[in-house]
Design a protein around this motif. Structure first.
Motif, PDB file in Angstrom:
ATOM      1  N   ILE A   1       0.858  -1.181   0.000  1.00 29.30           N
ATOM      2  CA  ILE A   1       0.000   0.000   0.000  1.00 29.30           C
ATOM      3  C   ILE A   1       0.896   1.233   0.000  1.00 29.30           C
ATOM      4  O   ILE A   1       1.862   1.298   0.758  1.00 29.30           O
ATOM      5  N   ALA A   2       0.590   2.189  -0.844  1.00 25.47           N
ATOM      6  CA  ALA A   2       1.333   3.455  -0.848  1.00 25.47           C
ATOM      7  C   ALA A   2       0.573   4.490  -0.027  1.00 25.47           C
ATOM      8  O   ALA A   2      -0.661   4.566  -0.098  1.00 25.47           O
ATOM      9  N   ILE A   3       1.312   5.265   0.744  1.00 24.57           N
ATOM     10  CA  ILE A   3       0.742   6.372   1.518  1.00 24.57           C
ATOM     11  C   ILE A   3       1.383   7.667   1.019  1.00 24.57           C
ATOM     12  O   ILE A   3       2.606   7.764   0.925  1.00 24.57           O
ATOM     13  N   VAL A   4       0.543   8.639   0.708  1.00 26.90           N
ATOM     14  CA  VAL A   4       1.033   9.936   0.236  1.00 26.90           C
ATOM     15  C   VAL A   4       0.478  11.027   1.148  1.00 26.90           C
ATOM     16  O   VAL A   4      -0.702  11.381   1.060  1.00 26.90           O
ATOM     17  N   PRO A   5       1.286  11.556   2.085  1.00 25.00           N
ATOM     18  CA  PRO A   5       0.824  12.674   2.914  1.00 25.00           C
ATOM     19  C   PRO A   5       0.801  13.953   2.094  1.00 25.00           C
ATOM     20  O   PRO A   5       1.825  14.389   1.564  1.00 25.00           O
TER      21      PRO A   5
ATOM     22  N   GLU B   1      -0.074  -8.788   6.819  1.00 23.43           N
ATOM     23  CA  GLU B   1       0.846  -9.145   5.742  1.00 23.43           C
ATOM     24  C   GLU B   1       1.237  -7.953   4.868  1.00 23.43           C
ATOM     25  O   GLU B   1       2.008  -8.100   3.924  1.00 23.43           O
ATOM     26  N   SER B   2       0.704  -6.785   5.149  1.00 23.26           N
ATOM     27  CA  SER B   2       0.934  -5.650   4.251  1.00 23.26           C
ATOM     28  C   SER B   2       2.160  -4.837   4.638  1.00 23.26           C
ATOM     29  O   SER B   2       2.581  -4.813   5.800  1.00 23.26           O
ATOM     30  N   TRP B   3       2.715  -4.205   3.635  1.00 20.11           N
ATOM     31  CA  TRP B   3       3.807  -3.249   3.803  1.00 20.11           C
ATOM     32  C   TRP B   3       3.357  -1.924   3.192  1.00 20.11           C
ATOM     33  O   TRP B   3       2.523  -1.903   2.274  1.00 20.11           O
ATOM     34  N   VAL B   4       3.921  -0.830   3.701  1.00 18.69           N
ATOM     35  CA  VAL B   4       3.584   0.485   3.153  1.00 18.69           C
ATOM     36  C   VAL B   4       4.817   1.161   2.551  1.00 18.69           C
ATOM     37  O   VAL B   4       5.927   1.045   3.067  1.00 18.69           O
TER      38      VAL B   4
END
Length: 232
Positions: free
Chosen positions: A7-11, A101-104
């Motif tokens: 999962i990508a996180i964009v602040p 199981e997820s990575w960011v």
């Protein structure tokens, strides 16, 4: 390598005051489209990323004008007053979506020059320490005192410029952020949160043109990099 949900996180809740513009810097035009759209285009076109969580200000005046805001892979959450608060808000959603199981991949909204090649290198890391993109310091580095006079010249041989994305197990990074907030510590990146828990993130050598647009002159430089990359 173990299969991971990524999962990508964009602040993107900041106002970018140093750009001295009438709108948040992530919405300034770069080669004809908003900086944020360039950033999202790179992430959405990278196959391993399943979801992008975009953290924006609650009263964001521009998000509705961004065509990609309705993209099925994008989830929008409300960020906070600091970058760290915005990342933490997105992390809580990422934990719910991805589970254990997820990575960011946490990536700055104003870094539009990221390449898939650098993402490929970052995703080679698969231990709990995680990793960040970075590049070795090449300039002479000075340490200053409160009067902005030189206090010392640092040994740059082991110094690196931290970049984004920064890549960590989702639940572990959320725990690291919560731990830092409990101690009222200021976080400027994800690696520093992990370091506080005793982890030692890997440094993955990335491109130096993965710049963060912070000042007006950075916009012109990013335009040059992207035009050259696109052969224009």
């Amino acid at each position: 390598m173990v299969a991971r949900n990524i999962i990508a996180i964009v602040p993107a809740a900041g106002v970018g005051s140093r750009m001295q513009q009438d709108k948040p810097k992530q919405y300034l035009l770069l080669n004809g489209k908003p900086i944020l759209q360039h950033t999202l285009d790179v992430l959405l076109s990278y196959a391993p990323i399943e979801k992008v969580i975009l953290s924006v200000a609650q009263d964001d005046p521009c998000i509705g004008q961004l065509g990609l805001a309705q993209h099925p892979q994008i989830q929008i959450v409300h960020g906070g007053e600091t970058r760290a608060a915005s990342v933490f808000a997105a992390l809580q959603s990422a934990v719910e979506i991805g589970g254990s199981e997820s990575w960011v991949l946490v990536h700055d909204a104003a870094r539009p020059c990221l390449t898939h090649h650098d993402l490929d290198k970052l995703l080679q890391i698969d231990d709990l320490n995680g990793a960040i993109l970075a590049y070795p310091a090449t300039d002479t580095i000075k340490r200053a005192d409160s009067a902005q006079q030189i206090q010392a010249t640092e040994d740059r041989s082991q110094l690196w410029h931290a970049l984004t994305p920064q890549f960590f197990p989702t639940e572990l990074l959320a725990t690291a952020y919560a731990h830092a907030f409990e101690q009222d510590l200021i976080l400027t990146d994800e690696a520093s949160a992990m370091e506080l828990l005793g982890y030692r993130p890997h440094l993955v050598s990335g491109r130096s043109d993965n710049l963060k647009i912070t000042r007006p002159e950075d916009l012109a430089l990013a335009e040059f990099y992207l035009q050259r990359r696109n052969g224009k």
